[in-house]
Design an enzyme around this catalytic site. Structure first.
Site, PDB file in Angstrom:
ATOM      1  N   GLU A 209    -105.695  23.143  35.324  1.00  0.00           N
ATOM      2  CA  GLU A 209    -106.023  22.741  33.963  1.00  0.00           C
ATOM      3  C   GLU A 209    -105.529  21.323  33.739  1.00  0.00           C
ATOM      4  O   GLU A 209    -104.851  20.750  34.602  1.00  0.00           O
ATOM      5  CB  GLU A 209    -105.428  23.715  32.939  1.00  0.00           C
ATOM      6  CG  GLU A 209    -103.906  23.768  32.947  1.00  0.00           C
ATOM      7  CD  GLU A 209    -103.331  24.906  32.084  1.00  0.00           C
ATOM      8  OE1 GLU A 209    -103.995  25.951  31.962  1.00  0.00           O
ATOM      9  OE2 GLU A 209    -102.229  24.741  31.559  1.00  0.00           O
ATOM     10  N   HIS A 247    -100.561  25.522  26.306  1.00  0.00           N
ATOM     11  CA  HIS A 247     -99.489  25.333  27.290  1.00  0.00           C
ATOM     12  C   HIS A 247     -98.791  23.995  27.060  1.00  0.00           C
ATOM     13  O   HIS A 247     -99.449  22.982  26.818  1.00  0.00           O
ATOM     14  CB  HIS A 247    -100.073  25.331  28.707  1.00  0.00           C
ATOM     15  CG  HIS A 247    -100.398  26.697  29.227  1.00  0.00           C
ATOM     16  ND1 HIS A 247    -101.316  26.890  30.231  1.00  0.00           N
ATOM     17  CD2 HIS A 247     -99.927  27.913  28.895  1.00  0.00           C
ATOM     18  CE1 HIS A 247    -101.397  28.194  30.493  1.00  0.00           C
ATOM     19  NE2 HIS A 247    -100.569  28.830  29.688  1.00  0.00           N
TER      20      HIS A 247
END
Lengths: 289, 381
Positions: A209, A247
């Site tokens: 990611e 995150h």
């Protein structure tokens, strides 16, 4: 075969008397994981579902001959809990806790350079060798034993890809969540190196990611060191710069480093196909096998 | 969490870093009172979390009452890259000879903080880093020891800071590291540090971002969070405790797990739609959380349709479905079409339970996203 954990892994759970620790210990035991001890300061001598609890990790390791720990300690104390685990003879420490302050992790990271113990996470779902053992919070029932290794920065995205694989009858050797924080113990490169050395892993899926440069380094490693084919997925193509996407580590910097585009092109240059959808990743893996 | 310039400057001043005299103002009258105290020239600076405020017209220098009034009228209420300016900092103008850069951030790759110093201050430092990386001196810091005084001197000399102010700049850098560590900053920087005609050093700007994960041990900074929020919806998200990012599209997105929610955003884009937000409801899907999440996306006026994508791991799909039903039943009417997709543990049971009078149900992620994109396109016509 598998990597890092199997039937023989003897596990100590740090924070076993807390809500999360207790629940997931039950789940781990139910899955067949060999949980041999808990460690909680002040709770030494108690038992959780018949599992003995010790005041210190060191006592648990020495008394029960444990070789891995799973950390379910709240963020404020988790850095200390990881330090404690690193001060023993454990081979592997899996930190599930989300929200450990980054500067605490910088200090842990420094310590990691001085010890032989491997850290997985923090802010990760843990790892699973289907049919043998799981350390962490992954839902055991969606995994199946097989010949594909999986490494990911995200939990639910891993589950999505696994279900796309399972739909095609493809199982896993081991699935590892390395965690969504900016500073983590085990990197993509570390995990890929282990899968490359594992005879039973015939293909690898890597789910990255935005944020940082771990995926770019992984691409370089794959090009230079891997014969096992790798398929990739990168989440966060539409993330705006400067915003933390859930995150702590999923952030494209203001200067434009850590973008999905940079990671996708690095992987493509290394010969790694990157899916536009999780299902496409499973298709690539099917083609490999 | 980003602090505003005025919040960071208060912290800097308290730690002993020289800053210009300043006042915060929220109206033209307050600006005029402030300049009367401070005198001319005065800088009037928009307090929004936008880089390049100066170029965008968010900073003006006033040398007279008329100019101050005009600047205040221009800047207060202006739209700066999508943010409305509600506060300005009125600051004593500094007569400077040089502009320097001093900052500390976390080097992710190395896993340790790095101090950066440059004589190329007052401009976009990221552009400097890209075009002339050698113009920035860097020094990595062992977090176990902190920044040694010799390291502060070393990086300042390496950057070529004029010798007569090098000691003062090194001292500012040391103080910045103390703040970086003690306040759990993610980044801290002064751009520019101005060298005045009297060869004093002054922090003319202040950037300080706090590690949100460390706010539990900084209640004083946590209190500033709402004040620092830019947007009604972001404030709401703070209250609910959601990871939320507002975007500019019209497809509202709710999901669980950062990676999967990002992927859902990407798929909306892939199928020709535009995501309106990132919203991670986290583990489980209790009715209360679902209601709060729906309230978030429904109250975003840009949203025309919603996609709700949950992968049940430990949490079972049937429990999630009950939560969604209960939440939707609590709304008098569903203002925007909601497509739900459940996967994972007990997903089939969950899909059967979902009340299809209230939601549309799709089996795969791809189908759910495509349907939501179509719904949004229809609703916006």
């Amino acid at each position: 075969m598998s990597i890092l954990v199997d039937d023989d892994t003897r596990v100590v759970v740090q924070g076993i008397t807390g809500g999360e620790g207790r629940f997931h210990t039950e789940q781990m035991v139910e899955y067949g994981t060999n949980v041999v001890a808990g460690a909680v300061p002040g709770k030494g001598g108690e038992k959780v579902n018949g599992i003995p609890v010790y005041d210190t990790v060191n006592q648990a390791v020495e008394e029960e001959d444990a070789d891995a720990s799973v950390v379910f300690v709240p963020p404020a104390f988790a850095g200390d809990a990881v330090f404690e685990a690193l001060d023993t003879d454990l081979d592997l420490v899996v930190a599930i806790t989300e929200g450990i302050p980054t500067q605490d992790m910088a200090k842990v990271n420094k310590r990691l350079g001085e010890v032989d113990t491997r850290l997985l996470g923090p802010n990760c779902p843990g790892l699973i060798t289907p049919g043998e053992a799981k350390l962490g919070i992954l839902p055991g029932n969606i995994f199946e034993a097989g010949n594909v290794g999986l490494v990911s920065r995200s939990g639910t995205l891993t589950y999505q890809v696994v279900s796309n694989l399972t739909d095609r009858g493809i199982g896993q050797t081991t699935a590892i969540g390395i965690g969504g924080d900016p500073i983590i113990g085990t990197s993509f490169v570390d995990a890929l190196e282990l899968f490359e050395a594992d005879e039973d892993t015939d293909a690898v899926v890597m789910c990255g990611e935005i944020g940082g440069e771990d995926e770019e380094q992984a691409a370089k490693f794959i090009a230079e060191n891997m014969d096992t084919p790798v398929a990739g997925f990168i989440a966060g193509r539409t993330a705006p710069p400067g915003k933390r996407m859930g995150h702590a580590g999923a952030i494209v910097s203001g200067s434009g480093t850590g973008t999905a585009d940079s990671k996708i092109s690095a992987l493509n240059d290394a010969g790694v196909p990157v899916g536009d959808t999780p299902n496409e990743v499973a298709e690539y893996v099917e083609d490999f096998l | 969490m980003k602090l505003h310039e005025y919040q960071a400057k208060d912290i800097f001043a308290e730690a002993g870093i020289p800053v210009p005299e300043s006042r915060l103002a929220t109206s033209v009258d307050e600006v005029m009172e402030a300049v009367e105290d401070i005198g001319y020239p005065a800088a009037i600076k928009a307090q929004v979390h936008v880089g390049g405020r100066g170029k965008a017209g968010g900073i003006k220098i006033a040398t007279s009452e008329d100019e101050a009034r005009e600047a205040a009228e221009d800047i207060l209420g202006m739209d700066l890259k999508g943010y409305t300016v509600e506060k300005v900092l009125v600051e004593s103008g500094v007569d400077f000879e040089n502009e320097l850069y001093v900052g500390i951030t976390m080097d992710r790759g190395e896993g340790e903080p790095v101090a950066m110093v440059s004589t190329e201050g007052g401009v976009d430092i990221e552009a400097v880093a890209e075009e002339t990386p050698d113009a920035i001196a860097r020094e990595h810091i062992d977090p176990a020891f902190g920044l040694h005084p010799y390291q502060a001197r070393k990086v300042v000399y390496e950057a070529g800071i004029p010798r007569d102010v090098a000691g003062d700049v090194a001292s500012i850098l040391s103080t910045l590291y103390d703040l970086y560590e003690s306040k759990d900053a993610a980044d801290i920087e002064i751009n520019p540090v101005m060298i005045t005609s009297d060869r004093d050093v002054v922090a003319a700007d202040a950037v300080m971002n706090i590690d949100s994960d460390a706010l539990f041990r900084h209640p004083d900074l946590a209190e500033m969070e709402d004040e620092a929020a830019e947007d009604e919806l972001e404030r709401k998200a703070n209250d609910y405790g959601f990871d939320y990012v507002r975007l500019s599209g019209n497809v509202g997105i709710i999901g669980n797990g950062a990676g999967l929610v990002m992927t859902t955003l990407d798929l909306v884009d892939h199928y020709g739609g535009e995501p309106a937000n990132f919203l991670d409801i986290g583990g489980g899907a209790k009715a209360e959380r679902v209601t709060q999440a729906l309230d978030m996306v429904f109250s975003d006026e840009n949203v025309d349709a919603v996609v709700f994508n949950i992968f049940g791991g430990i949490t079972r799909g049937d429990e999630v479905a009950k939560g969604i039903n209960e939440a939707l039943e609590s709304f008098d009417e569903i203002p925007k079409k909601v497509v739900v997709r459940l996967a994972g543990t007990n997903a089939k049971e969950g899909m059967e339970i979902l009340n299809t009078d209230l939601v549309e149900v799709e089996e795969t992620l791809e189908d759910a996203v495509q349907r939501a994109v179509e719904n949004a396109q229809e609703a916006s016509q």
